[in-house]
Design a protein around this motif. Structure first.
Motif, PDB file in Angstrom:
ATOM      1  N   PHE A  60       0.835  -1.200   0.000  1.00  0.00           N
ATOM      2  CA  PHE A  60       0.000   0.000   0.000  1.00  0.00           C
ATOM      3  C   PHE A  60       0.873   1.255   0.000  1.00  0.00           C
ATOM      4  O   PHE A  60       0.682   2.165  -0.827  1.00  0.00           O
ATOM      5  CB  PHE A  60      -0.899  -0.024   1.235  1.00  0.00           C
ATOM      6  CG  PHE A  60      -1.955   1.050   1.276  1.00  0.00           C
ATOM      7  CD1 PHE A  60      -3.290   0.730   1.104  1.00  0.00           C
ATOM      8  CD2 PHE A  60      -1.624   2.373   1.509  1.00  0.00           C
ATOM      9  CE1 PHE A  60      -4.272   1.714   1.156  1.00  0.00           C
ATOM     10  CE2 PHE A  60      -2.583   3.363   1.565  1.00  0.00           C
ATOM     11  CZ  PHE A  60      -3.918   3.032   1.389  1.00  0.00           C
ATOM     12  N   HIS A  64       1.509   4.160  -2.768  1.00  0.00           N
ATOM     13  CA  HIS A  64       1.307   5.580  -2.467  1.00  0.00           C
ATOM     14  C   HIS A  64       2.523   6.409  -2.866  1.00  0.00           C
ATOM     15  O   HIS A  64       2.392   7.435  -3.542  1.00  0.00           O
ATOM     16  CB  HIS A  64       1.020   5.743  -0.976  1.00  0.00           C
ATOM     17  CG  HIS A  64       0.933   7.173  -0.539  1.00  0.00           C
ATOM     18  ND1 HIS A  64       0.011   8.054  -1.070  1.00  0.00           N
ATOM     19  CD2 HIS A  64       1.663   7.884   0.362  1.00  0.00           C
ATOM     20  CE1 HIS A  64       0.171   9.242  -0.513  1.00  0.00           C
ATOM     21  NE2 HIS A  64       1.165   9.166   0.354  1.00  0.00           N
ATOM     22  N   PRO A 121      -7.444  -0.310   1.091  1.00  0.00           N
ATOM     23  CA  PRO A 121      -6.765  -0.374  -0.214  1.00  0.00           C
ATOM     24  C   PRO A 121      -7.728  -0.320  -1.391  1.00  0.00           C
ATOM     25  O   PRO A 121      -7.355   0.147  -2.474  1.00  0.00           O
ATOM     26  CB  PRO A 121      -6.009  -1.707  -0.161  1.00  0.00           C
ATOM     27  CG  PRO A 121      -6.668  -2.503   0.899  1.00  0.00           C
ATOM     28  CD  PRO A 121      -7.190  -1.520   1.897  1.00  0.00           C
ATOM     29  N   TYR A 124      -8.431   3.313  -1.903  1.00  0.00           N
ATOM     30  CA  TYR A 124      -7.217   3.929  -2.427  1.00  0.00           C
ATOM     31  C   TYR A 124      -7.017   3.585  -3.905  1.00  0.00           C
ATOM     32  O   TYR A 124      -6.639   4.442  -4.707  1.00  0.00           O
ATOM     33  CB  TYR A 124      -6.005   3.470  -1.612  1.00  0.00           C
ATOM     34  CG  TYR A 124      -4.736   4.154  -2.033  1.00  0.00           C
ATOM     35  CD1 TYR A 124      -4.423   5.418  -1.552  1.00  0.00           C
ATOM     36  CD2 TYR A 124      -3.864   3.555  -2.936  1.00  0.00           C
ATOM     37  CE1 TYR A 124      -3.271   6.066  -1.958  1.00  0.00           C
ATOM     38  CE2 TYR A 124      -2.718   4.189  -3.343  1.00  0.00           C
ATOM     39  CZ  TYR A 124      -2.417   5.445  -2.849  1.00  0.00           C
ATOM     40  OH  TYR A 124      -1.281   6.084  -3.269  1.00  0.00           O
ATOM     41  N   SER A 151      -4.801   7.357   1.853  1.00  0.00           N
ATOM     42  CA  SER A 151      -3.372   7.030   1.905  1.00  0.00           C
ATOM     43  C   SER A 151      -2.847   6.917   3.328  1.00  0.00           C
ATOM     44  O   SER A 151      -1.919   6.152   3.590  1.00  0.00           O
ATOM     45  CB  SER A 151      -2.565   8.078   1.131  1.00  0.00           C
ATOM     46  OG  SER A 151      -2.612   9.336   1.785  1.00  0.00           O
ATOM     47  N   ILE A 154      -4.038   3.391   6.289  1.00  0.00           N
ATOM     48  CA  ILE A 154      -3.652   1.985   6.361  1.00  0.00           C
ATOM     49  C   ILE A 154      -2.927   1.618   7.653  1.00  0.00           C
ATOM     50  O   ILE A 154      -3.125   0.524   8.193  1.00  0.00           O
ATOM     51  CB  ILE A 154      -2.790   1.600   5.126  1.00  0.00           C
ATOM     52  CG1 ILE A 154      -2.693   0.079   5.004  1.00  0.00           C
ATOM     53  CG2 ILE A 154      -1.427   2.255   5.194  1.00  0.00           C
ATOM     54  CD1 ILE A 154      -4.012  -0.612   4.787  1.00  0.00           C
ATOM     55  N   ALA A 212      -1.356  -0.944  -5.426  1.00  0.00           N
ATOM     56  CA  ALA A 212      -2.538  -0.903  -4.566  1.00  0.00           C
ATOM     57  C   ALA A 212      -3.406  -2.140  -4.780  1.00  0.00           C
ATOM     58  O   ALA A 212      -3.992  -2.674  -3.826  1.00  0.00           O
ATOM     59  CB  ALA A 212      -3.347   0.363  -4.840  1.00  0.00           C
ATOM     60  N   ALA A 215      -1.876  -4.822  -2.866  1.00  0.00           N
ATOM     61  CA  ALA A 215      -2.184  -4.635  -1.442  1.00  0.00           C
ATOM     62  C   ALA A 215      -3.596  -5.115  -1.133  1.00  0.00           C
ATOM     63  O   ALA A 215      -3.839  -5.738  -0.090  1.00  0.00           O
ATOM     64  CB  ALA A 215      -2.027  -3.163  -1.063  1.00  0.00           C
TER      65      ALA A 215
END
Length: 227
Positions: A60, A64, A121, A124, A151, A154, A212, A215
């Motif tokens: 994740f 980001h 996630p 995101y 963001s 997590i 992502a 994740a």
């Protein structure tokens, strides 16, 4: 190229730090006063469910920072450049990030750790793809606000998820998660740098979305195996 080199250096330092914690720390001090933390960390890293959750953080955060490390340049490529746009850009992102940390804790408490671990996630991923197609200022900054919020969600969610498993002390969980986050920071910076070097700024959200998605897959697998 500089970003990639710095990222690789950070990954190397993270590996050294993990080695020091696992191998060296248990042997520090006299036999009767040796720290148990090295063994606790080792047990944490060997636990499949806990490591799967930590992998969510790594992937994740890597996703980001694939975009965030070069956010100013990416926003400029969308037409939002200059000191006023940059100030507004980071004001929106910063306030959204703070809100994300608070909302993540609330979501984890109200909806449960499993749903929160998957939802973060997923949200995101969607907002990263929205940034990819955003052209108008309203659409771009609306997407940015949700993206910034997601963001920073997590870490508390992953830490809560692992804590609920009840297999490691809280300080071990937080320490390992901070390490996981910074491995993700370094990895994401490298990925973003390589994407820019080989392609251009427009592919950054695609690379971020790919990580992502990984994740999200790790989160789903973590939830399924923790039953």
């Amino acid at each position: 190229m500089v970003g990639a080199a710095v990222g690789l250096a950070m990954i190397g330092l993270s590996v050294v730090a993990i080695w020091l914690v696992i191998v060296v720390l248990p042997n520090v001090g006299s036999r009767s006063k040796r720290s148990p933390f090295g063994k606790l960390y080792l047990a944490h890293f060997r636990d499949r469910n806990q490591m799967m959750a930590q992998c969510v953080s790594i992937l994740f955060i890597a996703g980001h920072f694939t975009l965030f490390s070069y956010l100013t340049s990416y926003a400029a490529s969308k037409g939002f450049f200059g000191p006023h746009w940059e100030a507004f850009l980071y004001a929106v992102f910063g306030s959204s990030g703070m809100a994300g940390g608070v909302l993540a804790g609330i979501l984890s408490d109200l909806a449960g750790r499993r749903l929160a671990l998957v939802a973060s996630p997923a949200i995101y991923l969607v907002t990263t793809l929205l940034l990819c197609v955003s052209e108008s200022s309203i659409f771009f900054f609306a997407s940015l606000s949700i993206w910034g919020c997601a963001s920073w969600s997590i870490s508390p969610i992953v830490q809560s998820d692992i804590a609920d498993l009840g297999r490691s002390p809280s300080d071990i969980i937080i320490g390992a998660n901070v390490t996981a986050m910074h491995v993700g920071v370094a990895g994401g910076t490298v990925v973003g740098g390589r994407l820019i070097a080989n392609y251009d700024l427009s592919v950054l959200p695609i690379g971020a979305a790919g990580l992502a998605a990984m994740a999200l897959a790790a989160a789903i697998l973590s939830v399924r195996t923790s039953h």
